[in-house]
Write a protein that holds these residues in place. Structure first.
Motif, PDB file in Angstrom:
ATOM      1  N   LEU A   1       7.642   3.396  10.037  1.00  0.00           N
ATOM      2  CA  LEU A   1       6.645   2.894   9.091  1.00  0.00           C
ATOM      3  C   LEU A   1       5.281   3.541   9.339  1.00  0.00           C
ATOM      4  O   LEU A   1       4.558   3.878   8.389  1.00  0.00           O
ATOM      5  CB  LEU A   1       6.536   1.372   9.202  1.00  0.00           C
ATOM      6  CG  LEU A   1       7.759   0.568   8.750  1.00  0.00           C
ATOM      7  CD1 LEU A   1       7.564  -0.913   9.050  1.00  0.00           C
ATOM      8  CD2 LEU A   1       8.026   0.766   7.267  1.00  0.00           C
ATOM      9  N   ALA A   2       4.935   3.719  10.601  1.00  0.00           N
ATOM     10  CA  ALA A   2       3.663   4.351  10.938  1.00  0.00           C
ATOM     11  C   ALA A   2       3.637   5.794  10.462  1.00  0.00           C
ATOM     12  O   ALA A   2       2.594   6.294   9.994  1.00  0.00           O
ATOM     13  CB  ALA A   2       3.432   4.279  12.441  1.00  0.00           C
ATOM     14  N   ALA A   3       4.771   6.481  10.550  1.00  0.00           N
ATOM     15  CA  ALA A   3       4.847   7.865  10.083  1.00  0.00           C
ATOM     16  C   ALA A   3       4.616   7.945   8.578  1.00  0.00           C
ATOM     17  O   ALA A   3       3.926   8.848   8.086  1.00  0.00           O
ATOM     18  CB  ALA A   3       6.203   8.466  10.442  1.00  0.00           C
ATOM     19  N   GLU A   4       5.185   6.999   7.837  1.00  0.00           N
ATOM     20  CA  GLU A   4       4.949   6.964   6.387  1.00  0.00           C
ATOM     21  C   GLU A   4       3.484   6.678   6.084  1.00  0.00           C
ATOM     22  O   GLU A   4       2.892   7.271   5.178  1.00  0.00           O
ATOM     23  CB  GLU A   4       5.837   5.895   5.727  1.00  0.00           C
ATOM     24  CG  GLU A   4       7.329   6.172   5.791  1.00  0.00           C
ATOM     25  CD  GLU A   4       7.743   7.375   4.967  1.00  0.00           C
ATOM     26  OE1 GLU A   4       6.971   7.826   4.097  1.00  0.00           O
ATOM     27  OE2 GLU A   4       8.866   7.876   5.193  1.00  0.00           O
ATOM     28  N   GLY A   5       2.895   5.778   6.858  1.00  0.00           N
ATOM     29  CA  GLY A   5       1.487   5.470   6.663  1.00  0.00           C
ATOM     30  C   GLY A   5       0.591   6.655   6.967  1.00  0.00           C
ATOM     31  O   GLY A   5      -0.416   6.883   6.273  1.00  0.00           O
TER      32      GLY A   5
ATOM     33  N   ILE B   1      11.962   0.795   3.874  1.00  0.00           N
ATOM     34  CA  ILE B   1      10.861   1.410   3.137  1.00  0.00           C
ATOM     35  C   ILE B   1      10.896   2.934   3.171  1.00  0.00           C
ATOM     36  O   ILE B   1      10.762   3.579   2.112  1.00  0.00           O
ATOM     37  CB  ILE B   1       9.499   0.862   3.630  1.00  0.00           C
ATOM     38  CG1 ILE B   1       9.342  -0.596   3.201  1.00  0.00           C
ATOM     39  CG2 ILE B   1       8.343   1.713   3.098  1.00  0.00           C
ATOM     40  CD1 ILE B   1       8.092  -1.268   3.727  1.00  0.00           C
ATOM     41  N   PRO B   2      11.068   3.577   4.333  1.00  0.00           N
ATOM     42  CA  PRO B   2      11.092   5.046   4.328  1.00  0.00           C
ATOM     43  C   PRO B   2      12.162   5.627   3.403  1.00  0.00           C
ATOM     44  O   PRO B   2      11.923   6.634   2.723  1.00  0.00           O
ATOM     45  CB  PRO B   2      11.365   5.394   5.793  1.00  0.00           C
ATOM     46  CG  PRO B   2      10.801   4.241   6.562  1.00  0.00           C
ATOM     47  CD  PRO B   2      11.116   3.050   5.714  1.00  0.00           C
TER      48      PRO B   2
ATOM     49  N   ALA C   1       0.825  -1.211   0.000  1.00  0.00           N
ATOM     50  CA  ALA C   1       0.000   0.000   0.000  1.00  0.00           C
ATOM     51  C   ALA C   1       0.857   1.258   0.000  1.00  0.00           C
ATOM     52  O   ALA C   1       0.534   2.252  -0.672  1.00  0.00           O
ATOM     53  CB  ALA C   1      -0.930  -0.014   1.213  1.00  0.00           C
ATOM     54  N   LEU C   2       1.974   1.231   0.736  1.00  0.00           N
ATOM     55  CA  LEU C   2       2.863   2.396   0.769  1.00  0.00           C
ATOM     56  C   LEU C   2       3.482   2.652  -0.603  1.00  0.00           C
ATOM     57  O   LEU C   2       3.581   3.798  -1.046  1.00  0.00           O
ATOM     58  CB  LEU C   2       3.961   2.194   1.819  1.00  0.00           C
ATOM     59  CG  LEU C   2       3.523   2.256   3.280  1.00  0.00           C
ATOM     60  CD1 LEU C   2       4.685   1.910   4.204  1.00  0.00           C
ATOM     61  CD2 LEU C   2       2.969   3.645   3.629  1.00  0.00           C
TER      62      LEU C   2
ATOM     63  N   ALA D   1       0.455   8.937   4.064  1.00  0.00           N
ATOM     64  CA  ALA D   1      -0.304   8.365   2.945  1.00  0.00           C
ATOM     65  C   ALA D   1      -1.749   8.039   3.307  1.00  0.00           C
ATOM     66  O   ALA D   1      -2.523   7.619   2.439  1.00  0.00           O
ATOM     67  CB  ALA D   1       0.394   7.108   2.446  1.00  0.00           C
ATOM     68  N   GLY D   2      -2.113   8.198   4.583  1.00  0.00           N
ATOM     69  CA  GLY D   2      -3.467   7.854   5.005  1.00  0.00           C
ATOM     70  C   GLY D   2      -3.697   6.361   5.087  1.00  0.00           C
ATOM     71  O   GLY D   2      -4.806   5.877   4.834  1.00  0.00           O
ATOM     72  N   ILE D   3      -2.662   5.617   5.456  1.00  0.00           N
ATOM     73  CA  ILE D   3      -2.746   4.152   5.538  1.00  0.00           C
ATOM     74  C   ILE D   3      -2.444   3.730   6.962  1.00  0.00           C
ATOM     75  O   ILE D   3      -1.416   4.114   7.528  1.00  0.00           O
ATOM     76  CB  ILE D   3      -1.742   3.485   4.575  1.00  0.00           C
ATOM     77  CG1 ILE D   3      -1.955   3.972   3.137  1.00  0.00           C
ATOM     78  CG2 ILE D   3      -1.858   1.972   4.641  1.00  0.00           C
ATOM     79  CD1 ILE D   3      -0.803   3.646   2.216  1.00  0.00           C
ATOM     80  N   ALA D   4      -3.323   2.955   7.563  1.00  0.00           N
ATOM     81  CA  ALA D   4      -3.145   2.520   8.947  1.00  0.00           C
ATOM     82  C   ALA D   4      -2.141   1.380   9.022  1.00  0.00           C
ATOM     83  O   ALA D   4      -2.210   0.411   8.257  1.00  0.00           O
ATOM     84  CB  ALA D   4      -4.475   2.075   9.535  1.00  0.00           C
ATOM     85  N   VAL D   5      -1.197   1.507   9.954  1.00  0.00           N
ATOM     86  CA  VAL D   5      -0.207   0.447  10.148  1.00  0.00           C
ATOM     87  C   VAL D   5      -0.923  -0.790  10.703  1.00  0.00           C
ATOM     88  O   VAL D   5      -1.859  -0.667  11.496  1.00  0.00           O
ATOM     89  CB  VAL D   5       0.921   0.929  11.096  1.00  0.00           C
ATOM     90  CG1 VAL D   5       0.411   1.086  12.521  1.00  0.00           C
ATOM     91  CG2 VAL D   5       2.109  -0.003  11.057  1.00  0.00           C
TER      92      VAL D   5
END
Length: 359
Positions: free
Chosen positions: A337-341, A53-54, A18-19, A344-348
């Motif tokens: 990872l949560a910060a990237e989500g 990933i970040p 998703a990211l 993007a509006g994506i829940a970890v």
């Protein structure tokens, strides 16, 4: 947040996909990269897993990596393919190249694919495992951004430039090798720096050329080659074969994945595929691989050693374990990872404070 959380492999892969979709990648490419990153975590190679990933997203957002590359494969010779990665994620061009080498080997007995205009391609073992799934022996070369000195130097020049290889087994596990030319993979030093952990002596020098156990200083400085001059010589081979030969950057010109946002990396890779039945039948080859495996299991063991294993066997056992218990991810990586989500509006995904077997 807990020190470490455990995640199901499929949940991490779904989140990673998703990211990558959020920055414009195609469904297939996002799934491929997410799967390869999680595969690294499953095998215990956390330095090449989701923690990256970040950094990958940063390069995609800056336009240094093409989110939708048009990878071109052309015939360079009878058994050789040239692959232009179009500055896309190295995972994409490398997957195409390994498959091209296998396709050629299926017809010619041996196949070679050279890649230029690529980027960091993740865990090299992924490509060896793909070739094994198709029944081929493989060797994988790559160069990378400067990380170690030429022997006798004190500044970075050669990359950590890992080599990977795979040989299918018979009834028993295959041979899978994946190792960098440094005493320790540079990604592991990065992971230690992220966690605030020290590293052992003899692994790296700081920017002034002094030995250090400070992971952050080591990451900014110079990693040392394994085996002294031998590691330096092998790293030179990786740069010559992967960079000079393919038309990619070489000799210190590969841009840093972490620190250089001036232009694309232009990493080079080389993929060899070989049919295992070139000199004898496939059945005979499998039987000989089984006999080799059984012989190493019967070898006298050194003090304190419970079992001698085929290269790649410990990682496969770790994968089996983590598929059951979950993949451990440290709190700081989860936070990144949560910060990237959040952007993007994506829940970890929800993790567990304990392994799933014990939860």
């Amino acid at each position: 947040m807990a020190e470490t959380l455990y995640f199901r492999a499929e949940d991490l892969a779904r989140y990673a996909k998703a990211l990558f979709l959020s920055v414009g990648m195609s469904e297939a490419d996002a799934a491929l990269i997410a799967g390869d990153l999680v595969k690294a975590n499953l095998r215990g190679v956390d330095s090449h897993g989701v923690s990256r990933i970040p950094m990958y997203l940063e390069r995609l957002k800056r336009g240094l990596v093409n989110p939708r590359p048009e990878v071109k494969v052309t015939k360079a010779a009878g058994a050789v393919a040239a692959v232009d990665g179009d500055n896309g994620m190295g995972f994409i061009a490398s997957n195409i190249a390994m498959n091209a080498a296998c396709d050629i080997a299926g017809e010619m007995g041996i196949g070679l694919a050279g890649v230029r205009r690529s980027t960091h391609f993740g865990m090299g073992a992924c490509y060896a495992l793909r070739a094994i799934e198709r029944g081929f022996i493989s060797m994988i070369f790559t160069n990378s951004s400067p990380a170690i000195p030429m022997w006798g130097g004190r500044t970075t020049f050669l990359g950590a430039s890992p080599i990977a290889a795979g040989i299918p087994g018979g009834r028993h596990p295959p041979y899978v090798m994946d190792m960098a030319m440094t005493v320790i993979a540079r990604g592991k030093i990065r992971l230690a720096a992220m966690k605030g952990d020290p590293i052992a002596e003899g692994l790296a020098l700081d920017v002034d050329g002094n030995p250090t156990t400070d992971a952050a200083k080591a990451f900014e400085g110079v990693c040392l080659p394994f085996g002294g001059v031998k590691g330096s010589v092998l790293a030179t081979l990786m740069d010559l074969m992967s960079g000079v030969l393919t038309g990619a950057n070489f000799g210190g010109d590969v841009k840093s994945l972490y620190f250089d946002h001036s232009e694309p990396q232009n990493v080079g890779h080389l993929f060899f595929a070989i049919k295992p039945d070139l000199f004898l039948s496939l059945d005979d080859f499998g039987a000989r691989m089984d006999e080799f495996y059984e012989r190493i299991k019967r070898l006298p063991r050194a003090a304190g050693v419970d079992e001698i294993m085929m290269p790649g066997e410990p990682e496969q056992r770790r994968e089996d374990e983590r598929r059951r218990a979950g993949i451990p991810v440290t709190g700081n990586v989860v936070a990144d990872l949560a910060a990237e989500g959040a952007v993007a509006g994506i829940a970890v995904p929800e993790g567990s404070a304990a392994p799933f077997e014990a939860a």
